[in-house]
Scaffold this motif. Structure first.
Motif, PDB file in Angstrom:
ATOM      1  N   CYS A   5       0.846  -1.201   0.000  1.00  0.00           N
ATOM      2  CA  CYS A   5       0.000   0.000   0.000  1.00  0.00           C
ATOM      3  C   CYS A   5       0.877   1.245   0.000  1.00  0.00           C
ATOM      4  CB  CYS A   5      -0.873   0.051   1.243  1.00  0.00           C
ATOM      5  SG  CYS A   5      -1.850  -1.429   1.548  1.00  0.00           S
ATOM      6  N   GLY A   7       1.057   5.154   1.074  1.00  0.00           N
ATOM      7  CA  GLY A   7       0.480   6.234   1.890  1.00  0.00           C
ATOM      8  C   GLY A   7       0.778   7.560   1.219  1.00  0.00           C
ATOM      9  N   LYS A  30       0.018  -5.257   4.017  1.00  0.00           N
ATOM     10  CA  LYS A  30      -1.019  -5.943   4.783  1.00  0.00           C
ATOM     11  C   LYS A  30      -0.906  -7.430   4.466  1.00  0.00           C
ATOM     12  CE  LYS A  30      -4.415  -2.153   4.324  1.00  0.00           C
ATOM     13  NZ  LYS A  30      -5.578  -1.757   5.161  1.00  0.00           N
ATOM     14  N   ASP A  85      -8.778   0.852   2.110  1.00  0.00           N
ATOM     15  CA  ASP A  85      -7.713   0.670   3.095  1.00  0.00           C
ATOM     16  C   ASP A  85      -8.264   1.174   4.426  1.00  0.00           C
ATOM     17  OD1 ASP A  85      -5.394   0.863   4.645  1.00  0.00           O
ATOM     18  OD2 ASP A  85      -4.656   2.642   3.581  1.00  0.00           O
ATOM     19  N   THR A  87      -8.472   2.063   8.114  1.00  0.00           N
ATOM     20  CA  THR A  87      -7.391   2.527   8.984  1.00  0.00           C
ATOM     21  C   THR A  87      -7.946   2.885  10.353  1.00  0.00           C
ATOM     22  OG1 THR A  87      -6.272   3.473   7.052  1.00  0.00           O
ATOM     23  CG2 THR A  87      -5.581   4.273   9.214  1.00  0.00           C
ATOM     24  N   ARG A  89      -7.611   5.073  12.813  1.00  0.00           N
ATOM     25  CA  ARG A  89      -6.886   6.350  12.863  1.00  0.00           C
ATOM     26  C   ARG A  89      -6.370   6.657  14.258  1.00  0.00           C
ATOM     27  NH1 ARG A  89      -5.354   7.614   8.247  1.00  0.00           N
ATOM     28  NH2 ARG A  89      -7.394   7.992   7.361  1.00  0.00           N
ATOM     29  N   GLN A  92      -3.338   4.548  14.720  1.00  0.00           N
ATOM     30  CA  GLN A  92      -2.263   5.047  13.859  1.00  0.00           C
ATOM     31  C   GLN A  92      -1.636   6.314  14.447  1.00  0.00           C
ATOM     32  OE1 GLN A  92      -3.245   6.891  10.125  1.00  0.00           O
ATOM     33  NE2 GLN A  92      -1.452   6.064   9.091  1.00  0.00           N
ATOM     34  N   TRP A 102       3.101   1.024  11.467  1.00  0.00           N
ATOM     35  CA  TRP A 102       1.650   1.241  11.396  1.00  0.00           C
ATOM     36  C   TRP A 102       0.809  -0.031  11.361  1.00  0.00           C
ATOM     37  CZ3 TRP A 102       1.170   5.183   6.763  1.00  0.00           C
ATOM     38  CH2 TRP A 102       1.823   6.375   7.105  1.00  0.00           C
ATOM     39  N   GLU A 103       1.437  -1.206  11.340  1.00  0.00           N
ATOM     40  CA  GLU A 103       0.678  -2.429  11.051  1.00  0.00           C
ATOM     41  C   GLU A 103      -0.577  -2.613  11.893  1.00  0.00           C
ATOM     42  OE1 GLU A 103       3.834  -2.310  10.538  1.00  0.00           O
ATOM     43  OE2 GLU A 103       4.312  -3.548   8.789  1.00  0.00           O
ATOM     44  N   LYS A 106      -3.330  -0.647  10.409  1.00  0.00           N
ATOM     45  CA  LYS A 106      -3.586  -0.751   8.967  1.00  0.00           C
ATOM     46  C   LYS A 106      -3.798  -2.175   8.462  1.00  0.00           C
ATOM     47  CE  LYS A 106      -2.760   3.388   6.845  1.00  0.00           C
ATOM     48  NZ  LYS A 106      -3.723   3.978   5.899  1.00  0.00           N
ATOM     49  N   SER A 111      -9.230  -5.407   6.944  1.00  0.00           N
ATOM     50  CA  SER A 111      -8.894  -4.001   6.677  1.00  0.00           C
ATOM     51  C   SER A 111      -8.687  -3.706   5.192  1.00  0.00           C
ATOM     52  CB  SER A 111      -7.630  -3.602   7.449  1.00  0.00           C
ATOM     53  OG  SER A 111      -6.520  -4.379   7.028  1.00  0.00           O
TER      54      SER A 111
END
Ligand code: ZN
Length: 202
Positions: A5, A7, A30, A85, A87, A89, A92, A102-103, A106, A111
């Protein structure tokens, strides 16, 4: 297969999260357990109280490759689809503030909803409209002309680090308009006027 992915590939979205526009793509991955296929419902995870939708165009790798030059990158994908995606938040933000990966925010189960794919043969890759509706209202709207990094650039960049295999998916970043999802929401993703994905939030 793996899911990579990007960002911050749309500057308006980078701005809405207060992030600088990056020099190189920001990449995360992911596991396959994140995928939701066939318009399966998404169950909000208990560890977050602020899960956001991020609608993204997704390319599917059709040939094994590594260290692919940008000028040859178009040979490595022939189909495009739409995905979300999801997330967490809040999670994160906490991870980011500590400088951690971030896993957990995310890559959790479910997810990565993924819809149908269409052949790109007759498409202008630099002018693809896509959008997401939440409960019938358009919440996100993007066009590939707004991408900071093109599909070819992304394929070339990630293949310097990861061997790409047939069936790998690359989520190519979200435009502005991300917002929280709640139980009962219905998400519908479009490429142009074509419905590519639906996802009920439970
Ligand atoms: Zn994203």
């Amino acid at each position: 297969m793996k899911i990579l992915c990007v960002g911050r590939n749309y500057s308006e979205h980078a701005k809405e999260l207060g992030n600088a526009v990056p020099e190189n793509p920001v990449i995360f991955s992911k596991p396959d357990t994140a995928l939701l296929k066939n318009n399966e419902a998404f169950y909000l995870p208990s560890f977050s109280s602020d899960v956001h939708h991020e609608v993204e165009l997704v390319i599917k790798i059709n040939k094994v490759g590594k260290k692919i030059q940008e000028k040859f990158a178009h040979n490595y994908f022939s189909e495009i689809g739409l995905g979300i995606d999801f997330t967490a938040r809040d999670v994160q933000s906490e991870l980011k503030s500590k400088g951690l990966p971030w896993e957990l925010a995310k890559a959790f189960d479910g997810s990565a909803p993924i819809g149908n794919f269409i052949n790109i043969e007759n498409m202008d890759l630099k002018n693809i409209d896509f959008s997401l509706q939440k409960n019938g209202q358009v919440v996100q709207k993007g066009n590939t002309a707004q991408m900071i990094f093109s599909f070819e650039k992304i394929v070339s960049f990630v293949s310097q680090y990861f061997t790409l295999k047939v069936g790998d998916l690359i989520y190519t970043g979200t435009p502005a308009g991300v917002s929280q999802v709640n139980i009962g929401d219905k998400l519908e993703g479009y490429i142009g006027n074509e419905l590519m994905l639906t996802c009920d939030v439970k």
